[in-house]
Scaffold this active site. Structure first.
Site, PDB file in Angstrom:
ATOM      1  N   ASN A 101      -7.565  -3.024  14.272  1.00 41.29           N
ATOM      2  CA  ASN A 101      -8.978  -3.248  13.931  1.00 41.29           C
ATOM      3  C   ASN A 101      -9.156  -4.417  12.962  1.00 41.29           C
ATOM      4  O   ASN A 101     -10.223  -4.593  12.385  1.00 41.29           O
ATOM      5  CB  ASN A 101      -9.581  -1.972  13.322  1.00 41.29           C
ATOM      6  CG  ASN A 101      -8.910  -1.588  12.002  1.00 41.29           C
ATOM      7  OD1 ASN A 101      -7.933  -2.212  11.594  1.00 41.29           O
ATOM      8  ND2 ASN A 101      -9.437  -0.572  11.344  1.00 41.29           N
TER       9      ASN A 101
ATOM     10  N   ASP B  76       0.807  -1.222   0.000  1.00 43.43           N
ATOM     11  CA  ASP B  76       0.000   0.000   0.000  1.00 43.43           C
ATOM     12  C   ASP B  76       0.841   1.273   0.000  1.00 43.43           C
ATOM     13  O   ASP B  76       2.056   1.233   0.218  1.00 43.43           O
ATOM     14  CB  ASP B  76      -0.967  -0.005   1.199  1.00 43.43           C
ATOM     15  CG  ASP B  76      -0.340  -0.596   2.453  1.00 43.43           C
ATOM     16  OD1 ASP B  76       0.893  -0.522   2.586  1.00 43.43           O
ATOM     17  OD2 ASP B  76      -1.076  -1.131   3.296  1.00 43.43           O
TER      18      ASP B  76
END
Ligand code: F6R
Length: 267
Positions: free
Chosen positions: A136, A67
């Site tokens: 998360n 990314d």
């Protein structure tokens, strides 16, 4: 899923490095998927040491990073492009053209995502994909509720991820909200996924990844559908696992060829 619990983050990093190194030794033209963030820093140090002291050869290796932040030029201090050059690429003999990081400042980001996906395919697919884990449950920057079959695309960071990474930026204004990331679909197409997670802050996500239901609320749980995943965690990150004893038992009873970082690479 192969679950390996180690006493310390140091041992997690060294084991992760050994798996990548074995891939390169067994297949010198390995295609590696790489991650950034705090977790793999020590692993990259170890790969550099292996390159210097043991001749680990990156000459024919190709890499694709997961990314990059949208809007950060490759030379920006917080860009993942810069991170990779500072923490790995400039210290080893990888061919610069073979070290791919998504370009978050491409003029046409959507076209760039399609090209990135195509470049991975043209390289023969990723042999070993290194992954960190968001608190998360994100992998790459695939945040909760995102598609579990997405290709490389432009994504919006969650508030939780922005909070987790805020200390890495001088001011909140400097921190991008958007990223280009390999999708979960891209990650699931790699030959072997190696996930590293350390520290109590990751224990909830580790539980979801390994023992939770497959759900877009914990994107890493999609790895349960992948045929070859190795999760390496320290004791703090493993603290919420219900089946800790079982994972230790399985590791102890592996056949020789099943030992960690063994097994033939694809291709
Ligand atoms: C980084 C990436 C992210 C990180 C994750 C954990 O390329 O894709 O998924 O791996 O946010 O980050 P750290 O290691 O900083 O806790």
């Amino acid at each position: 899923m192969e679950v390996l619990i180690r006493p310390t983050a140091e041992e997690v990093s060294l084991l992760g490095a050994r798996i990548l190194a074995r891939s390169i030794q067994a297949k010198p033209n390995s295609v590696l998927g790489l991650a950034t963030g705090r977790t793999p820093l020590r692993l990259y140090e170890e790969l550099i040491r292996m390159h210097r002291e043991e001749g680990l050869d990156f000459a024919r290796v190709t890499t694709f990073n997961l990314d990059e932040y949208v809007g950060l030029a490759p030379d920006h201090a917080q860009s993942y492009h810069r991170y990779m050059w500072e923490n790995l690429f400039r210290h080893v003999n990888i061919a610069p053209a073979a070290a791919h990081v998504p370009n978050g400042s491409a003029a046409d980001l959507r076209a760039h995502c399609l090209e990135y996906e195509e470049a991975i395919r043209a390289a023969g697919g990723i042999d070993v994909q290194l992954l960190g884990l968001g608190s998360n449950g994100h992998i790459g920057f695939n945040e909760p509720t995102g598609s579990l079959n997405a290709p490389t695309w432009i994504k919006i960071l969650s508030e939780k991820t922005l909070q987790d990474n805020a200390p890495l930026f001088a001011t909140p204004e400097e921190q991008p909200r958007h990223v280009v990331t390999m999708g979960i679909g891209t990650i699931l197409r790699s030959g072997h996924c190696v996930v590293l997670a350390c520290g109590a802050k990751k224990s909830h996500a580790v539980k979801g990844l390994i023992e939770g239901p497959v759900t877009a609320m914990c994107p890493a749980s999609a790895l349960q559908l992948h045929p070859r995943v190795t999760v390496i965690v320290d004791e703090a990150a493993a603290a919420r696992l219900d089946n800790r004893e079982h994972y230790l038992w399985v590791e102890k009873h592996k056949l020789d060829w099943q030992q960690v970082s063994g097994g033939a690479p694809r291709g």
